[in-house]
Scaffold this active site. Structure first.
Site, short mmCIF file in Angstrom:
data_model
loop_
_atom_site.label_atom_id
_atom_site.label_comp_id
_atom_site.label_asym_id
_atom_site.label_seq_id
_atom_site.Cartn_x
_atom_site.Cartn_y
_atom_site.Cartn_z
N LYS A 40 -26.47 14.95 10.24
CA LYS A 40 -25.83 14.17 11.29
C LYS A 40 -24.94 13.10 10.66
O LYS A 40 -25.39 12.32 9.84
CB LYS A 40 -26.89 13.52 12.17
CG LYS A 40 -27.77 14.53 12.87
CD LYS A 40 -28.91 13.90 13.63
CE LYS A 40 -29.92 13.25 12.73
NZ LYS A 40 -31.14 12.80 13.43
N THR A 55 -28.00 2.57 20.67
CA THR A 55 -28.21 3.72 19.80
C THR A 55 -29.67 3.88 19.38
O THR A 55 -29.99 4.73 18.56
CB THR A 55 -27.36 3.58 18.52
OG1 THR A 55 -27.66 2.29 17.94
CG2 THR A 55 -25.89 3.65 18.83
N GLY A 64 -33.05 5.26 19.21
CA GLY A 64 -33.63 6.55 19.59
C GLY A 64 -32.64 7.70 19.62
O GLY A 64 -32.95 8.76 20.15
N THR A 65 -31.46 7.52 19.03
CA THR A 65 -30.44 8.58 19.05
C THR A 65 -30.94 9.85 18.37
O THR A 65 -30.79 10.96 18.89
CB THR A 65 -29.16 8.10 18.34
OG1 THR A 65 -28.70 6.92 18.98
CG2 THR A 65 -28.08 9.15 18.39
N GLY A 66 -31.57 9.69 17.19
CA GLY A 66 -32.04 10.85 16.43
C GLY A 66 -33.14 11.60 17.17
O GLY A 66 -33.14 12.83 17.25
N CYS A 67 -34.10 10.82 17.73
CA CYS A 67 -35.19 11.43 18.51
C CYS A 67 -34.61 12.24 19.65
O CYS A 67 -35.02 13.37 19.93
CB CYS A 67 -36.10 10.35 19.09
SG CYS A 67 -36.75 9.20 17.86
#
Lengths: 552, 552
Positions: B183, B258, B260-263
């Site tokens: 990412k 942003t 918690g974007t990855g979760c």
């Protein structure tokens, strides 16, 4: 803007109860969910296989993190497991209350799981009764929880009918909460019982939910078993410290999808309160939300499955407008018909027009047919005016007609430079491409509502705007194949790339975007819009084809 | 039917990351979420204040409870905290795999929080690399996670551009997972870089997301800064073991929402896979879902706020059909206009008709006007046929016209028993009540789409059906005020309570219910339907009023 709701409860690994059910119910009500976990459970729809309580200090630390940062609009407590945890919850609420009024607190006194597992140690009961309930806006025991609490308070009672529910609610209120909701999901009753109770307690307000009212005989013809007299009912009793008592009556449903019902109901009430409902309305809406959640549940797991938490939401089909996507709906339309849109905008006719090499006879053929087409186009706006429901819309459709009439004036002047007289224009036989496009617009206007007609009209408006800008952009490039100086069609290109036409394009864009936001389409409706749009791009292409082939 | 997706991850008390973000993302994709909690965090938008890991045996117990009961369609792993927890997750997946193929496993190798807090002990890295990744369908490291993993694998690299992303993805794939998604949310790039990279790697597939395509010049006029050349971009790189490499390119957004974007991204990918998407499509859709989630976020908390997880859903306004609520839409219409509906169905005219006491002149006045009204009614069905888009609808509208013409025949016969001739019927001057109702239907048919017209037509159809059944029900009661024997209007009552008319009522009910399910209305459209329905109930009441007052 989402209101923030906090749950302080246990975690259910299988996702149907506990903070998982709470977060789902909050989301279904448009609320933002935060969650403090008091205990983990290894659990599924067949039962609770293990419990791992959180150290009470860590429960406190989670609450502190949440309270320090978020603007909480309602709090729901569920499984608190033991006295130590219940005490830190009480202490945290008291500390929070010392800084300003507490948001509504809904206390669901979870004691035992549906499957029989103890979820609250006995020593915690006293903390609930003497310390947490007095801080609560509402407590929501079911039959067995109410019996357990009352027995702890010295009253042994079995709650098996409406009278017992009313008496128990009144007694429980003495713990100092603002209101008590006794849930009667396991107590079957009938309309006769409700009427009898009502006559004994004239001040009792009865709210019938999911039951047919008067003058609905037609709805019974195929479904006589939903007549109120033949239905098994259940009731919840809401007793408020003001003395106001409400009974919410609705059909009993036989279902195995009841895992997490209590968690869901109290979370739905908390969400409703966070969103500004009064307590009565909150309980009424939450009860129906939960009822339908059970009725519409899909089977999940081998035991008592979860509710359907999202029966009240559906997909949004048009992306939201954002800074990098200001015209999401128009974009969807163009992307959904990208090849025919390209075939229309970048047609050979357009290319040759840009190069200035277009055969004069072809252009003359086109411009004459365009004159006839504009008559349909103006009439279609007349039809749009006839279909309008506000003066604003009538005005906007009418102004467009006036613009077309103005364009017609230019058209005549422009045509005269090609030696075409007004009589020539009027006497030109209409080609099939003109009729099919023009009559299609009128037909769409008859078939559908304003928006369907606007779809057809806008495909034409925006397409010519795109042709103008595309040629202008090409012309601006180095060594471009588009030549403006000395191009016999320069005037035509500049008209569609020019401010006046592009202003109309912008109004068209705003119109369809705001239409789609105000009246978001279903999948079926969006499909229809796509299909009208795509058809019009093909009809436009057919119009250029006609000019190129000099066909009828 | 919801597909079940499982997250194995940490809990974020503030609700924006961890299993809370995962459950929200699952729900937004129509999936049912289950969650195994590896650690609790006391956390908010400003940072992580504390971590309380779950004993590894209890992580295992939670996984067992879930696997034993639920049919899991995709698994996402997040924060695994330490080697012991990572090992039980691996062991549980291996055990599960021994019973049949594993569902897709998306491993989000969460190492450090946005705020800098360590969420994975170093000793767990080796377990991930050597044991969990080989079980994974996809791993989804961001820049710093990829750097950390590669350094653990012996390669020190800084990933600062597209080339480095591609090279790193290829290297990471050697751990034995099926695919790697690196990412690049923190690596700003431009379209020139993308084009340069693409020319170096001709096999690279580039998917542009949220960027304007060709022939969209019109969308730039008001928003020139979204032209692709002037945009800051970010890219994710997906490297599949087949060698297929895809780069997803989209606008960079400057935002503090942003957390918690990855979760969210990995959960959205898991949901897409559970719902049947291919990996490419899953990543593409999940990336756009997350992108719009950041763009449409409302500020929550004082630090890095959460995404808007529910930007893609909206409220369903008509309750679902259930066993106890088989006609939810009709019921909503009747309840929404209950007083005018009652005023229509239980009108004095109807009561006197049931008693048999209705003045004969009033009935004659009514029946003559009804004859004229039925001409409008039949024409309105003709208009409905003209607005239809399928032969089925054309047939059904046409059959209704034939039924009306048949009813007209009965009408004439019936009228003759009151001494009214056909010439009398035809020569009756139309009263204002007749014109207003009839012309209103035609107007609604012109204004709106088929459904709006059907609303008007159905209010009449169902109302007369309800009148018939209401009188019949009253007549069936003991000592009823409704008298059928010797009642001069018995024939009229029996016609509307009778099988033939009630069959038409049932078709009408099914029609509007299925219409509303196939094309669920927006709030605005539902409002319009309510208002047409309510207006018709008042026009019907006006029609009885006219008869009672013998007014014009």
């Amino acid at each position: 803007m989402s209101n923030v709701v906090l749950t302080i409860a246990g975690s259910d690994s299988s996702g149907g109860a506990g903070i998982q059910a709470d977060l789902k119910a909050f989301a279904a009500h448009g609320c933002y969910g935060a969650s403090v976990i008091t205990a983990l459970t290894a659990q599924n729809t067949t039962g609770v296989q293990g419990v791992h309580p959180t150290p009470s200090q860590f429960v406190e630390q989670q609450i502190t993190s949440v309270f320090d940062d978020l603007d909480i609009r309602a709090i729901k407590t569920g499984m608190l497991f033991d006295a130590a945890i219940a005490k830190v919850v009480v202490q945290s609420l008291k500390t929070r209350a010392s800084h300003g009024p507490l948001p509504p607190v809904i206390c669901d006194p979870v004691c035992v799981s549906t499957s029989g597992h103890t979820l609250l140690n006995e020593d915690a009961l006293d903390v609930l009764i003497s310390e947490l309930f007095p801080l609560s806006t509402l407590i929501t025991p079911n039959k067995s929880e109410a019996e357990l609490l009352l027995s702890r308070m010295g009253t042994n009672v079995k709650i098996n009918d409406l009278d017992a529910m009313l008496a128990s609610a009144k007694k429980l209120l003495s713990v100092g909460c603002e209101a008590v909701l006794i849930k009667g999901g396991h107590i079957i009753t009938h309309i006769q019982d409700v009427i009898a109770t009502q006559s004994k307690y004239p001040e009792l307000k009865v709210i019938k939910q999911g039951l047919l009212g008067d003058n609905m005989e037609i709805l019974l013809v195929n479904y006589p078993d939903i007549a109120i007299n033949s239905l098994e009912l259940v009731a919840d009793v809401l007793y408020h410290k003001s003395g106001e008592t409400t009974m919410f009556v609705r059909p009993h449903i036989e279902s195995s999808s009841t895992h997490g019902t209590g968690c869901t109901l109290s979370s739905a009430i908390a969400s409703e309160l966070a969103n500004g409902s009064s307590l009565d309305v909150a309980v009424a809406n939450a009860a129906m939300y939960t009822h339908v959640g059970i009725q519409t549940a899909h089977p999940i797991g081998k035991g008592h499955g979860p509710l359907n938490h999202f029966h009240n939401v559906t997909k949004f089909l048009i992306p939201q407008r954002t800074a990098t996507n200001p015209y999401p709906f128009t974009r969807l339309l163009i992307e959904g018909a990208s090849s025919s849109w390209k075939g229309y905008v970048e047609h050979d006719f357009v290319r040759q027009l840009g190069q200035g090499t277009l055969d004069r006879a072809r252009f003359i053929h086109f411009i004459k047919q365009d004159y006839l087409y504009l008559k349909y186009y103006a009439r279609a706006y007349g039809l749009l005016a006839a279909k309008s429901t506000s003066f604003g819309w009538i005005r906007s459709a009418t102004e467009t007609i006036l613009n077309v009439l103005h364009e017609i004036g230019n058209h005549k002047t422009y045509c005269s430079t090609f030696g075409i007289t007004e009589a020539d224009l009027e006497n030109t036989p209409e080609s099939a491409a003109t009729t099919s496009y023009g009559a299609y617009m009128i037909d769409i206007g008859l078939q559908g509502d304003s928006m369907k007609l606007v779809m057809a009209l806008t495909a034409c408006l925006l397409g010519y705007g795109e042709v103008g800008l595309w040629l202008k952009k090409q012309a601006s490039m180095e060594n471009s194949w588009v030549v403006l100086e000395g191009n016999p069609y320069k005037h035509w290109i500049e008209e569609y790339a020019g401010k006046m036409y592009q202003d109309a394009v912008r109004i068209g864009l705003e119109t369809i975007e705001s239409f789609a936001v105000a009246d978001p389409p279903s999948a079926q409706r969006l499909n229809e819009w796509h299909s009208v749009w795509e058809r019009c791009t093909r009809l436009e292409k057919g119009f250029w084809d006609m000019a190129m082939q000099l066909s009828e």
